[in-house]
Design a protein around this motif. Structure first.
Motif, PDB file in Angstrom:
ATOM      1  N   GLN A   1       0.854  -1.197   0.000  1.00 53.94           N
ATOM      2  CA  GLN A   1       0.000   0.000   0.000  1.00 53.94           C
ATOM      3  C   GLN A   1       0.888   1.245   0.000  1.00 53.94           C
ATOM      4  OE1 GLN A   1      -3.110  -0.348  -0.480  1.00 53.94           O
ATOM      5  NE2 GLN A   1      -3.638  -2.385   0.279  1.00 53.94           N
TER       6      GLN A   1
ATOM      7  N   TYR B   1      -5.262 -12.741  -2.010  1.00 51.46           N
ATOM      8  CA  TYR B   1      -4.522 -11.629  -2.617  1.00 51.46           C
ATOM      9  C   TYR B   1      -3.721 -10.945  -1.500  1.00 51.46           C
ATOM     10  CZ  TYR B   1      -8.306 -12.422  -5.974  1.00 51.46           C
ATOM     11  OH  TYR B   1      -9.214 -12.997  -6.823  1.00 51.46           O
ATOM     12  N   CYS B   2      -2.921 -11.756  -0.800  1.00 50.67           N
ATOM     13  CA  CYS B   2      -2.319 -11.291   0.462  1.00 50.67           C
ATOM     14  C   CYS B   2      -1.117 -10.380   0.285  1.00 50.67           C
ATOM     15  CB  CYS B   2      -1.912 -12.478   1.317  1.00 50.67           C
ATOM     16  SG  CYS B   2      -0.600 -13.472   0.561  1.00 50.67           S
TER      17      CYS B   2
ATOM     18  N   ASP C   1      -1.189 -15.484  -2.813  1.00 51.85           N
ATOM     19  CA  ASP C   1      -0.965 -14.397  -3.769  1.00 51.85           C
ATOM     20  C   ASP C   1      -0.222 -14.969  -4.968  1.00 51.85           C
ATOM     21  OD1 ASP C   1      -0.970 -11.061  -3.491  1.00 51.85           O
ATOM     22  OD2 ASP C   1       0.391 -11.876  -5.011  1.00 51.85           O
ATOM     23  N   ILE C   2      -0.480 -14.394  -6.118  1.00 50.37           N
ATOM     24  CA  ILE C   2       0.118 -14.907  -7.345  1.00 50.37           C
ATOM     25  C   ILE C   2       1.578 -14.468  -7.480  1.00 50.37           C
ATOM     26  CG2 ILE C   2      -0.401 -13.052  -8.998  1.00 50.37           C
ATOM     27  CD1 ILE C   2      -1.742 -15.390 -10.683  1.00 50.37           C
TER      28      ILE C   2
ATOM     29  N   ASP D   1      -2.547 -18.674  -7.864  1.00 52.20           N
ATOM     30  CA  ASP D   1      -3.753 -17.929  -8.206  1.00 52.20           C
ATOM     31  C   ASP D   1      -4.773 -18.096  -7.073  1.00 52.20           C
ATOM     32  OD1 ASP D   1      -6.290 -17.214  -9.381  1.00 52.20           O
ATOM     33  OD2 ASP D   1      -5.282 -17.336 -11.326  1.00 52.20           O
ATOM     34  N   ALA D   2      -5.410 -17.008  -6.684  1.00 51.64           N
ATOM     35  CA  ALA D   2      -6.385 -17.078  -5.592  1.00 51.64           C
ATOM     36  C   ALA D   2      -7.515 -18.050  -5.914  1.00 51.64           C
ATOM     37  CB  ALA D   2      -6.942 -15.689  -5.315  1.00 51.64           C
TER      38      ALA D   2
ATOM     39  N   ASP E   1      -8.660  -8.842  -1.189  1.00 49.29           N
ATOM     40  CA  ASP E   1      -8.121  -7.527  -1.576  1.00 49.29           C
ATOM     41  C   ASP E   1      -7.482  -7.663  -2.960  1.00 49.29           C
ATOM     42  OD1 ASP E   1      -7.083  -4.998  -1.707  1.00 49.29           O
ATOM     43  OD2 ASP E   1      -5.532  -5.309  -0.192  1.00 49.29           O
TER      44      ASP E   1
END
Ligand SMILES: C[S@@+](CC[C@H](N)C(=O)[O-])C[C@H]1O[C@@H](n2cnc3c(N)ncnc32)[C@H](O)[C@@H]1O
Length: 665
Positions: free
Chosen positions: A470, A513-514, A534-535, A561-562, A581
């Motif tokens: 972020q 999507y960590c 997470d990818i 992939d999620a 997320d």
């Protein structure tokens, strides 16, 4: 941190070691030094050292071991050959939340209003608006702006009120001169080029844009309105997103909460990516005798504007911008292609000897009151002044939490006792923020493979410079606290959505999507096991490392992939919370269907695109024909991106049976 390495990895190792050698003191280089050693060097007394023995990691009987689960799932994922997974080609919600879709909805709403206000149906129009005839390209128009759209454009009616014009850099109440340009005709709206402000709106009173490139650079469109107005507008953005994109009956959407403001409204972005264009046809001869290319950000019409200073970037990134621009000026004539430059901030927190405990942004006692400010210039001279008065400059970040919301207090950023700028080596600037019990040393990197460190409340996050993290650190303690305070069922009596006394407690967190583990780690005190996916393999490696350095024993992370998350989750759904997320495009239908089939007790959906968020939440509310569906408990925006039209949406959902035959566990 990085166990087995692929050949590609080894290449990165070489690159990174080289980077580490040339700027040894600036960034942790995981290939040259263990993270523990690096930390020991900078903060030996206070760093959480991680479990001392394996015994400390022993789980209570009957608990899930998230690390083992993650490893087994990763193994299965390999066997499933993720890239070949059969994707649903189902009407993947045709809505993608593009600016075109957003403007279509909002322009149509204005036209519907205009139609409703038409006088008694006349014979020629039959109660409908007159057909609109597009104007020639290059036509200039004087227009009254009536609304601010969710894309950040001002909306104005055409003279016959039968078409809508979208003009950047203006607000309701402005009278502007704008011009048509070449574009595909659209039945409801046309985008125009802003030419001149003819009469300013009262909304601009007393506001000076903080950036000299305002209205030229395409970013930061809202600098001409007050921060309070920005927050109010972003609330309407969330409202309109759920109204237009969720496909839900309005009765299913609760009132949108007030937007939580960012403590810093300028100087907040910890990552900037200015770019410059290469020579035409990769021909370096083009540069002969020509000045350097513009290095900066795109204008509305896509050409790059030369930017020397970006006021929403943090101070250290602006020092980095000056250095990286200089490097471009020295080398551009050899470059065949354009380049996007990465500027990423990193913080090294050094606790002072004898300070009682690691202070954090969540402990206001650590904030300290300013007694004097000192600034050291590049020659090492220090200037100081006593008790600085609050500046009225728009460029001075506010340390007050700014929010129109009264039910949730934002956490202010601490005020430093002093700020010193200096160069550790040529081209290696540092800014040192001194607080009563610790010092934050800010540096920047422009190397993708470097690692940057950020502190959020009590937690430390390391991530690869070019992986996702972020971008507004100032709001993260508030944001994580908000999610932590609301992710479990509200206590009895405060709402009807109470947890029944015989209901098993929610103990397991799935972080979809960590990234490098912001939620998995930030919410971990509430859960006995956390599992992230997470990818981005680099993000996942960082998440694993972050779990270790934050002393979180029961966390596992999968690089995949999620969509495969629910393939084999052993956690009982009635005791699980899922945080979603995803990137701007939202989650896949596969993912949402599997979620509704699995049925975690609660869901938190976080997104930087409230339009795709509303679309996906709408699907969760319908249940997509699966066993479970969801009801929306609350939704609101967080202002991660002051001065811009973007808003981060946070939505809490709780599970309900999709049909009366389904029994709650
Ligand atoms: C908005 S970021 C959120 C990261 C993290 N939750 C945070 O706040 O730092 C979105 C993340 O989704 C990841 N991502 C994108 N597509 C994905 C997919 N199909 N499956 C899993 N992760 C994906 C990206 O790598 C990125 O880390």
């Amino acid at each position: 941190m990085f166990g087995r390495r692929s050949p590609r990895r080894q290449g990165l190792q070489l690159l990174s070691s080289a980077a580490g050698r040339s700027r040894r003191f600036v960034h942790w280089n995981p290939f040259a030094q263990s993270y523990k050693d690096y930390l020991h060097e900078v903060q030996p007394q206070h760093w959480p050292r991680g479990p001392k023995s394996k015994k400390e990691l022993t789980l209570p009987t009957g608990e899930y071991n998230a690390e083992v689960i993650a490893r087994e799932m990763a193994q299965k994922v390999k066997m499933m050959k993720v890239p070949g997974l059969k994707r649903h080609k189902v009407a993947r919600a045709q809505i993608e939340g593009t600016p075109e879709e957003i403007l279509t909805f909002e322009a149509q709403a204005l036209l519907t209003k205009a139609e409703a206000e038409l006088p008694e149906p006349s014979k020629e129009t039959d109660g409908k608006l007159k057909p609109f005839s597009p104007l020639e390209f290059g036509t200039e128009l004087e227009l009254e702006v009536v609304e601010l759209s969710s894309t950040g454009d001002g909306l104005a009616y055409s003279p016959d009120k039968n078409h809508v014009y979208a003009i950047p850099f203006c607000v309701p109440g402005d009278r502007v001169l704008a011009q048509t340009f070449k574009q595909k005709p659209h039945p409801t709206y046309t985008s125009l080029r802003f030419i001149k402000l003819l009469r300013p709106s009262p909304k601009r009173d007393g506001i000076t844009p903080g950036c000299k490139y305002f209205a030229e650079c395409s970013g930061c469109q809202f600098q001409m309105i007050s921060y309070e107005d920005q927050l109010k507008h972003k609330k309407t953005v969330v409202e309109k997103a759920f109204k237009n994109f969720s496909n839900l009956d309005p009765s299913l959407i609760p009132p949108v909460g007030d937007t939580i403001g960012s403590p810093l409204q300028y100087g907040y972005r910890t990552k900037l990516t200015p770019h410059y264009d290469g020579p035409p046809r990769k021909n370096t001869a083009h540069w002969a005798g020509r000045p350097p290319p513009a290095v900066g950000f795109s204008a509305k019409n896509r050409h790059v504007i030369d930017i020397e200073h970006c006021p929403i970037g943090t101070p250290i990134l602006n020092e980095g911008l000056t250095i990286e621009r200089k490097k471009v000026h020295e080398t551009y004539h050899t470059r065949k292609a354009g380049v996007t430059i990465l500027l990423r901030e990193s913080t090294k927190r050094v606790f002072k000897t004898g300070s009682p405990s690691p202070p954090t942004a969540t402990s206001p006692a650590a904030d300290g009151q300013p007694t004097s400010s000192a600034t050291e210039n590049t020659e090492g001279n220090t200037s100081s002044s006593s008790t600085p008065k609050p500046s009225t400059s728009v460029l001075t970040p506010s340390t007050e939490p700014s929010t129109v919301d009264s039910d949730f207090a934002a956490i202010p950023v601490p005020t430093p006792l002093s700020v010193k700028h200096h160069f550790r080596a040529p081209n290696t600037p540092e800014i040192i923020y001194d607080y009563p019990t610790y010092r934050d040393v800010k540096t920047y990197t422009s190397i993708n493979q470097d690692f940057s460190t950020e502190y959020v409340g009590d937690f430390t996050f390391v991530s690869r410079a070019n992986s996702f993290f972020q971008n507004n650190n100032s709001i993260l303690p508030t944001f994580i606290k908000y999610v932590r305070d609301n992710c479990l069922p509200p206590p009895p009596a405060s709402t009807q959505l109470v947890q029944q006394p015989n209901e098993p407690p929610i103990k397991y967190l799935l972080d979809a999507y960590c990234g490098s583990g912001l939620f998995a780690i930030g919410l971990s005190p509430l859960f006995s096991s956390v599992l992230g996916i997470d990818i981005d393999a680099y993000g996942v490696e960082a998440a694993r490392e972050n779990a270790k350095i934050n002393n979180i024993p029961n966390a596992g992370f999968i690089a995949a992939d999620a969509d495969v998350l629910f393939a084999d989750v052993p956690f009982p759904p009635e005791q699980s919370l899922v945080v979603i997320d995803p990137p701007r495009k939202g989650a896949s239908i596969d993912f949402l269907e599997q979620l509704c089939a699995f049925g975690p007790k609660r869901v938190v959906y976080v997104s930087c695109n409230v339009h795709t968020q509303a679309r996906d939440v709408g699907m969760l509310v319908t249940g997509l024909g699966k066993k479970w569906r969801y009801q929306i408990e609350s939704v609101r925006g967080f202002d991660f991106f002051p001065q811009t039209h973007h808003v981060e949406g946070v939505c809490f959902l709780s599970r309900v049976p999709a049909s009366p035959d389904v029994e709650e566990a």
